[in-house]
Design a protein around this motif. Structure first.
Motif, mmCIF file in Angstrom:
data_model
loop_
_atom_site.group_PDB
_atom_site.id
_atom_site.type_symbol
_atom_site.label_atom_id
_atom_site.label_comp_id
_atom_site.label_asym_id
_atom_site.label_seq_id
_atom_site.Cartn_x
_atom_site.Cartn_y
_atom_site.Cartn_z
ATOM 1 N N ALA A 106 31.230 35.795 24.147
ATOM 2 C CA ALA A 106 31.321 35.852 25.600
ATOM 3 C C ALA A 106 30.514 37.024 26.153
ATOM 4 C CB ALA A 106 32.782 35.989 26.034
ATOM 5 N N VAL A 107 29.999 36.828 27.366
ATOM 6 C CA VAL A 107 29.245 37.877 28.057
ATOM 7 C C VAL A 107 30.230 38.724 28.848
ATOM 8 C CG1 VAL A 107 27.463 38.341 29.784
ATOM 9 C CG2 VAL A 107 27.208 36.413 28.199
ATOM 10 N N PRO A 108 30.192 40.046 28.722
ATOM 11 C CA PRO A 108 31.165 40.912 29.410
ATOM 12 C C PRO A 108 30.925 40.957 30.918
ATOM 13 C CG PRO A 108 29.503 42.237 28.300
ATOM 14 C CD PRO A 108 29.267 40.815 27.878
ATOM 15 N N ASP A 109 31.981 41.331 31.651
ATOM 16 C CA ASP A 109 31.871 41.488 33.098
ATOM 17 C C ASP A 109 31.020 42.709 33.430
ATOM 18 O OD1 ASP A 109 33.557 39.343 33.310
ATOM 19 O OD2 ASP A 109 35.370 40.569 33.561
ATOM 20 N N SER A 110 30.379 42.647 34.589
ATOM 21 C CA SER A 110 29.608 43.805 35.043
ATOM 22 C C SER A 110 30.512 44.754 35.827
ATOM 23 C CB SER A 110 28.439 43.354 35.912
ATOM 24 O OG SER A 110 28.901 42.879 37.162
ATOM 25 N N SER A 111 30.196 46.032 35.784
ATOM 26 C CA SER A 111 31.009 47.026 36.492
ATOM 27 C C SER A 111 30.911 46.844 37.997
ATOM 28 C CB SER A 111 30.564 48.440 36.105
ATOM 29 O OG SER A 111 29.179 48.616 36.376
ATOM 30 N N THR A 112 29.707 46.528 38.492
ATOM 31 C CA THR A 112 29.559 46.298 39.932
ATOM 32 C C THR A 112 30.320 45.053 40.368
ATOM 33 O OG1 THR A 112 27.493 45.095 39.531
ATOM 34 C CG2 THR A 112 27.317 47.448 40.046
ATOM 35 N N GLY A 113 30.404 44.055 39.474
ATOM 36 C CA GLY A 113 31.170 42.860 39.781
ATOM 37 C C GLY A 113 32.647 43.163 39.909
ATOM 38 N N SER A 114 33.151 44.039 39.064
ATOM 39 C CA SER A 114 34.568 44.414 39.127
ATOM 40 C C SER A 114 34.883 45.121 40.433
ATOM 41 C CB SER A 114 34.916 45.319 37.940
ATOM 42 O OG SER A 114 34.736 44.639 36.724
ATOM 43 N N ILE A 115 33.979 45.986 40.880
ATOM 44 C CA ILE A 115 34.178 46.685 42.150
ATOM 45 C C ILE A 115 34.166 45.693 43.314
ATOM 46 C CG2 ILE A 115 33.171 48.381 43.729
ATOM 47 C CD1 ILE A 115 32.082 49.828 41.237
ATOM 48 N N PHE A 116 33.228 44.761 43.261
ATOM 49 C CA PHE A 116 33.141 43.755 44.321
ATOM 50 C C PHE A 116 34.394 42.896 44.363
ATOM 51 C CE2 PHE A 116 31.574 39.462 45.658
ATOM 52 C CZ PHE A 116 31.406 39.771 47.003
ATOM 53 N N ARG A 117 34.936 42.552 43.209
ATOM 54 C CA ARG A 117 36.160 41.735 43.173
ATOM 55 C C ARG A 117 37.342 42.490 43.765
ATOM 56 N NH1 ARG A 117 38.213 39.238 37.525
ATOM 57 N NH2 ARG A 117 38.423 41.475 37.057
ATOM 58 N N GLU A 118 37.436 43.782 43.489
ATOM 59 C CA GLU A 118 38.527 44.579 44.043
ATOM 60 C C GLU A 118 38.466 44.592 45.568
ATOM 61 O OE1 GLU A 118 41.144 46.014 42.753
ATOM 62 O OE2 GLU A 118 40.677 45.379 40.706
ATOM 63 N N ARG A 119 37.272 44.746 46.122
ATOM 64 C CA ARG A 119 37.116 44.748 47.572
ATOM 65 C C ARG A 119 37.498 43.383 48.158
ATOM 66 N NH1 ARG A 119 31.667 46.683 47.240
ATOM 67 N NH2 ARG A 119 31.144 44.930 48.624
ATOM 68 N N MET A 120 37.078 42.294 47.472
ATOM 69 C CA MET A 120 37.402 40.952 47.943
ATOM 70 C C MET A 120 38.914 40.706 47.868
ATOM 71 S SD MET A 120 36.217 38.145 49.227
ATOM 72 C CE MET A 120 34.461 38.171 48.882
ATOM 73 N N CYS A 121 39.524 41.192 46.795
ATOM 74 C CA CYS A 121 40.968 41.026 46.634
ATOM 75 C C CYS A 121 41.725 41.733 47.767
ATOM 76 C CB CYS A 121 41.387 41.588 45.284
ATOM 77 S SG CYS A 121 43.163 41.509 44.952
ATOM 78 N N ASP A 122 41.312 42.949 48.105
ATOM 79 C CA ASP A 122 41.957 43.695 49.201
ATOM 80 C C ASP A 122 41.754 43.003 50.533
ATOM 81 O OD1 ASP A 122 42.774 45.578 47.385
ATOM 82 O OD2 ASP A 122 41.117 46.959 47.757
ATOM 83 N N TYR A 123 40.550 42.449 50.745
ATOM 84 C CA TYR A 123 40.267 41.783 52.011
ATOM 85 C C TYR A 123 41.171 40.549 52.183
ATOM 86 C CZ TYR A 123 37.817 38.844 55.394
ATOM 87 O OH TYR A 123 37.522 38.047 56.477
ATOM 88 N N ILE A 124 41.307 39.742 51.128
ATOM 89 C CA ILE A 124 42.132 38.530 51.209
ATOM 90 C C ILE A 124 43.595 38.881 51.422
ATOM 91 C CG2 ILE A 124 42.994 36.574 49.852
ATOM 92 C CD1 ILE A 124 40.226 36.384 48.576
#
Length: 410
Positions: free
Chosen positions: A389-407
């Motif tokens: 498997a290809v690992p997650d990117s660090s910038t992707g994790s930050i973006f997901r956290e922001r999206m999670c807070d927004y929702i």
């Protein structure tokens, strides 16, 4: 009572070379062995065998009729299904048997007739364009169908069937660049508005997923394409929009390949920042997290309420890709196990089915969503190759956290 010919009839009968040869053969079968030079004296042979003359006359009358009848039956068989049975189908019956609507079929026939693939065939030898398409659609829509079945139904040799299926396969696959296209700017905006109104998940324009297509492979390729579930397969990766239409597909990766690896090695992956712009795609947890691809949080037993809500809304939006792939496999049952030889041909066949699926309206074909065997989602299909498997990117994790807070806060 013996059969008596007039002298004129007897002379005409004797002078008929075909009849003389046939009588020589018949008498030989009965036990007499006349040679070729005895043929002119066949009348004398018949006189000697009075008891056989009626048999000879009967056979001379019947044999040509049998031959003609056989040819006539074969000729009728060539047209019976295509020209008589199929036109009698109602629109619903046509859709049931050939998986697309009659109007779409006629449009494809017109396109195929104008294609270089069809026009290069000899006019006096080629089967009709309609028969080509009907043969392909019957094959694609039936899981148990093989070339022998097609040969019997369409009254064509197995080699002719093979060539016809190949022609239509590559013809339809070549249409993919016109039928399977990425969103325009307007389409991305419309898709994002749709998903936002559906459950509040912003900026979503589609979802990505992958399924196994079981195939036949050579002994040399069996290990390479064995997916760990007792099958040899290739992978179909697809991205769909809010209308459940494919906007990109990638076909042909070996079955054991992890979905994340298939995704990152596909042509679309490197272009996502340019293609998606400020929009995003959704995927399951097997895919790598990135700035343009959002995945759910893994269930580790410690998810926050915000993360649980984020996962629920993401999975609700992702149902579109599962529905699209389920429709594809239920519409074209041959994808349950493709009975074509050659991985390149199989990949083109899968692409051709995706093209047909896009040409059909989403309400053309009802499916059974309870049939979970159609699409295997999540990590289950890739469990045997998680180390790939290809690992997650660090910038992707930050973006997901922001999206999670927004929702969670809206």
């Amino acid at each position: 009572m013996p059969y008596n010919r007039s002298s004129v009839e007897q002379q005409n009968f004797t002078n008929n070379a075909d009849n003389r040869k046939r009588i020589v053969q018949l008498v030989a079968v009965e036990g007499t062995q006349p040679c070729e030079e005895d043929a002119p004296n066949v009348v004398e042979l018949i006189k000697v065998h009075e008891e056989r003359k009626e048999l000879v006359k009967l056979m001379l009358d019947i044999v040509p009729m049998k031959t003609t009848a056989k040819k006539r039956r074969l000729s009728d068989g060539l047209d019976e299904f295509v020209d008589i049975v199929v036109p009698d189908y109602t629109d619903d019956e046509f859709l049931q048997h050939f998986r697309i609507k009659r109007k779409q079929f006629h449009n494809l026939v017109a396109l195929f007739e104008e294609s270089e693939t069809y026009r290069m065939l000899r006019e006096d030898k080629r089967m009709s364009a309609a028969k080509h398409l009907l043969m392909f659609l019957w094959f694609a829509g039936n899981a148990s169908c093989d070339f022998r079945d097609l040969s019997q139904r369409f009254k064509a040799s197995i080699s002719s069937v093979s060539r016809a299926i190949k022609r239509v396969t590559y013809f339809l696959a070549d249409l993919s660049e016109f039928v399977i296209k990425w969103h325009t700017k307007e389409e991305m905006t419309r898709a994002a508005d749709y998903f936002q109104s559906m459950n509040g998940f912003p900026s979503v324009i589609g979802a990505v997923a992958a399924i196994h297509i079981p195939v036949e492979v050579t002994k040399q390729d069996k290990v390479t394409y064995s997916n760990g579930n007792g099958q040899t397969s290739i992978i179909l990766q697809a991205i769909c929009n809010e209308r459940r239409k494919f906007v990109d597909i990638s076909v042909g990766s070996p079955g054991p390949t992890h979905k994340s690896r298939v995704f990152t090695e596909s042509e679309i992956y490197a272009k996502l920042p340019e293609l998606c712009q400020n929009f995003i795609l959704l995927a399951d947890a097997a895919y790598p997290l990135g700035n343009n691809v959002l995945t759910p949080y893994r269930h580790n037993g410690y998810l926050t309420p915000a993360q649980i809500l984020y996962n629920r809304k993401l999975n609700e939006c992702r149902t579109f890709i599962d529905y699209a792939l389920t429709t594809l496999k239920q519409r074209f049952r041959q994808l349950d196990h493709v009975k074509l030889r050659g991985l390149e041909k199989v990949s083109q066949f899968v692409r051709a089915c995706c093209v047909l699926n896009n040409l059909c309206k989403e309400d053309d074909f009802s499916i059974n969503l309870l049939d979970s065997s159609e699409v295997t989602s999540g990590e289950t299909v890739d469990q045997q190759s998680c180390e790939d498997a290809v690992p997650d990117s660090s910038t992707g994790s930050i973006f997901r956290e922001r999206m999670c807070d927004y929702i969670y806060t809206t």
